[in-house]
Design a protein around this motif. Sequence first.
Motif, PDB file in Angstrom:
ATOM      1  N   ILE A 130      55.784  20.185  36.485  1.00  0.00           N
ATOM      2  CA  ILE A 130      54.309  19.691  36.843  1.00  0.00           C
ATOM      3  C   ILE A 130      54.200  18.836  35.643  1.00  0.00           C
ATOM      4  O   ILE A 130      53.049  18.446  35.620  1.00  0.00           O
ATOM      5  N   ASN A 182      47.152  26.301  30.692  1.00  0.00           N
ATOM      6  CA  ASN A 182      45.695  26.153  31.520  1.00  0.00           C
ATOM      7  C   ASN A 182      46.321  25.865  33.149  1.00  0.00           C
ATOM      8  O   ASN A 182      45.928  26.303  33.924  1.00  0.00           O
ATOM      9  N   MET A 183      47.375  25.156  33.221  1.00  0.00           N
ATOM     10  CA  MET A 183      47.886  24.751  34.398  1.00  0.00           C
ATOM     11  C   MET A 183      48.712  25.855  35.348  1.00  0.00           C
ATOM     12  O   MET A 183      48.116  26.220  36.325  1.00  0.00           O
ATOM     13  N   ASN A 214      46.316  16.859  39.163  1.00  0.00           N
ATOM     14  CA  ASN A 214      45.405  16.098  38.408  1.00  0.00           C
ATOM     15  C   ASN A 214      44.493  17.159  38.093  1.00  0.00           C
ATOM     16  O   ASN A 214      44.548  18.570  38.353  1.00  0.00           O
ATOM     17  N   GLN A 226      47.923  34.780  24.658  1.00  0.00           N
ATOM     18  CA  GLN A 226      48.038  34.323  26.200  1.00  0.00           C
ATOM     19  C   GLN A 226      48.680  35.038  26.888  1.00  0.00           C
ATOM     20  O   GLN A 226      48.325  35.388  28.212  1.00  0.00           O
TER      21      GLN A 226
HETATM   22  N1  LIG Z   1      45.820  19.864  32.817  1.00  0.00           N
HETATM   23  C1  LIG Z   1      45.994  19.070  33.726  1.00  0.00           C
HETATM   24  O1  LIG Z   1      45.072  18.634  34.282  1.00  0.00           O
HETATM   25  C2  LIG Z   1      47.367  18.520  34.187  1.00  0.00           C
HETATM   26  C3  LIG Z   1      47.370  17.392  35.137  1.00  0.00           C
HETATM   27  C4  LIG Z   1      48.605  17.070  35.427  1.00  0.00           C
HETATM   28  C5  LIG Z   1      49.685  17.303  34.560  1.00  0.00           C
HETATM   29  N2  LIG Z   1      49.563  18.447  33.819  1.00  0.00           N
HETATM   30  C6  LIG Z   1      50.669  18.903  33.411  1.00  0.00           C
HETATM   31  O2  LIG Z   1      50.972  20.232  33.055  1.00  0.00           O
HETATM   32  C7  LIG Z   1      51.623  20.877  32.077  1.00  0.00           C
HETATM   33  C8  LIG Z   1      51.106  21.881  31.344  1.00  0.00           C
HETATM   34  O3  LIG Z   1      49.792  21.422  31.038  1.00  0.00           O
HETATM   35  P1  LIG Z   1      48.561  22.414  30.335  1.00  0.00           P
HETATM   36  O4  LIG Z   1      47.312  21.889  30.180  1.00  0.00           O
HETATM   37  O5  LIG Z   1      48.682  23.615  31.153  1.00  0.00           O
HETATM   38  O6  LIG Z   1      49.175  22.897  29.070  1.00  0.00           O
HETATM   39  P2  LIG Z   1      49.165  24.228  27.999  1.00  0.00           P
HETATM   40  O7  LIG Z   1      47.759  24.649  28.092  1.00  0.00           O
HETATM   41  O8  LIG Z   1      49.419  23.531  26.626  1.00  0.00           O
HETATM   42  O9  LIG Z   1      50.187  25.173  28.350  1.00  0.00           O
HETATM   43  C9  LIG Z   1      51.591  25.048  28.127  1.00  0.00           C
HETATM   44  C10 LIG Z   1      52.062  26.496  27.372  1.00  0.00           C
HETATM   45  O10 LIG Z   1      53.345  26.547  27.192  1.00  0.00           O
HETATM   46  C11 LIG Z   1      53.807  27.368  26.173  1.00  0.00           C
HETATM   47  N3  LIG Z   1      55.067  26.732  25.785  1.00  0.00           N
HETATM   48  C12 LIG Z   1      55.488  25.992  24.932  1.00  0.00           C
HETATM   49  N4  LIG Z   1      56.777  25.570  24.836  1.00  0.00           N
HETATM   50  C13 LIG Z   1      57.360  26.674  25.531  1.00  0.00           C
HETATM   51  C14 LIG Z   1      58.465  27.083  26.078  1.00  0.00           C
HETATM   52  N5  LIG Z   1      59.698  26.536  25.318  1.00  0.00           N
HETATM   53  N6  LIG Z   1      58.756  28.202  26.808  1.00  0.00           N
HETATM   54  C15 LIG Z   1      57.658  28.903  27.418  1.00  0.00           C
HETATM   55  N7  LIG Z   1      56.480  28.266  27.244  1.00  0.00           N
HETATM   56  C16 LIG Z   1      56.080  27.257  26.508  1.00  0.00           C
HETATM   57  C17 LIG Z   1      52.736  26.487  25.261  1.00  0.00           C
HETATM   58  O11 LIG Z   1      52.620  27.395  24.119  1.00  0.00           O
HETATM   59  P3  LIG Z   1      52.042  26.599  22.698  1.00  0.00           P
HETATM   60  O12 LIG Z   1      50.573  26.546  22.663  1.00  0.00           O
HETATM   61  O13 LIG Z   1      52.577  27.504  21.593  1.00  0.00           O
HETATM   62  O14 LIG Z   1      52.724  25.248  22.399  1.00  0.00           O
HETATM   63  C18 LIG Z   1      51.436  26.634  25.989  1.00  0.00           C
HETATM   64  O15 LIG Z   1      50.802  28.038  26.045  1.00  0.00           O
HETATM   65  C19 LIG Z   1      51.644  19.352  31.229  1.00  0.00           C
HETATM   66  O16 LIG Z   1      53.130  19.160  31.209  1.00  0.00           O
HETATM   67  C20 LIG Z   1      50.819  18.550  31.773  1.00  0.00           C
HETATM   68  O17 LIG Z   1      51.476  17.099  31.633  1.00  0.00           O
HETATM   69  C21 LIG Z   1      48.483  18.876  33.592  1.00  0.00           C
END
Ligand SMILES: NC(=O)c1ccc[n+]([C@@H]2O[C@H](COP(=O)([O-])OP(=O)(O)OC[C@H]3O[C@@H](n4cnc5c(N)ncnc54)[C@H](OP(=O)(O)O)[C@@H]3O)[C@@H](O)[C@H]2O)c1
Length: 271
Positions: free
Chosen positions: A93, A10-11, A118, A38
């Motif tokens: 992030i 997502n991010m 956020n 993805q």
């Molecule tokens: N969403 C928000 O509003 C928000 C706000 C503040 C901070 N953040 C931070 O942003 C970060 C990402 O959040 P998100 O919502 O984007 O998470 P997400 O949608 O789960 O995206 C993470 C992606 O990375 C993949 N991944 C896992 N292990 C990996 C590896 N070793 N190498 C490469 N890719 C890998 C995951 O695959 P799988 O699905 O197979 O695991 C998933 O597709 C988090 O750490 C979160 O704390 C998010």
Amino acid sequence: MKITFIGGGNMAQAIIGGLKAGGFDAAGIGVVEPVPEQRARLASQFGVKACATPVEAAPLGDVVVMAVKPQQMHDAAASVVPHLGRDTLVLSIAAGIRIGDLARWLGGHALIARCMPNTPALIGAGMTAACATPAVSAAQRANVDRVLGAMGKSIWVDSEALLDPVTAISGSGPAYVFYFIEALEAAARELGLAPADARLLALETFLGAAKLASGSPDDPATLRTKVTSKGGTTEAALASMEASGVKAAISRATQAANARSIELGDLLGKD
Ligand SMILES: NC(=O)c1ccc[n+]([C@@H]2O[C@H](COP(=O)([O-])OP(=O)(O)OC[C@H]3O[C@@H](n4cnc5c(N)ncnc54)[C@H](OP(=O)(O)O)[C@@H]3O)[C@@H](O)[C@H]2O)c1
């Protein structure tokens, strides 16, 4: 500048969308993402190169954005170590992962910036705070600004310890706002308004007041005073809130979030 995202969820997608909308060339963006669907989506929607492993994405370029879940960070960091250039800036992030822990997982890499975005970042209306190690140059900070600008507004804080309060205010803050909107909507219904009207009144009031405050030279306290006439309805409501200790409750809530952020940072850095 060439950017490689580790994690294409997502991010990462929100940042890539924002970068492209700001004129950034897709040819300068790579993504490492293990999920084939993805990868296909990233390639078709944004025209970026999406690979399954860092070795296929190498060279990783000027900035590597670590955009995996906090629990996935250790493994993700280990996977990029062999491909990091000496001048590559790593930008994390992930909530709660401290720079020292990430540096350790990156085999002692010194060029690291960490930020706390956020949820409104997902629609380009985010508020992010960032900090960086002293080794990070002004030009690299400018690169970070460009990446963070794709999510909305951003600031730099001098000390990493301030990212815990940032988490307690703007990181968790959208949920507080949803909670206030929810409470105002419920109150509107209790006062006899139809559900759809209650939702609209509560939502638009928050949106309008936030826009007014953001564009006004007056601080929020002055704006509040301006709409509070002596003996009027607003004064009655605010006096009731003061008597109920609403401000103190908000302060206690953010202290709880701050304390939890510190605890989670300790826990996430254990391995
Ligand atoms: N969403 C928000 O509003 C928000 C706000 C503040 C901070 N953040 C931070 O942003 C970060 C990402 O959040 P998100 O919502 O984007 O998470 P997400 O949608 O789960 O995206 C993470 C992606 O990375 C993949 N991944 C896992 N292990 C990996 C590896 N070793 N190498 C490469 N890719 C890998 C995951 O695959 P799988 O699905 O197979 O695991 C998933 O597709 C988090 O750490 C979160 O704390 C998010």
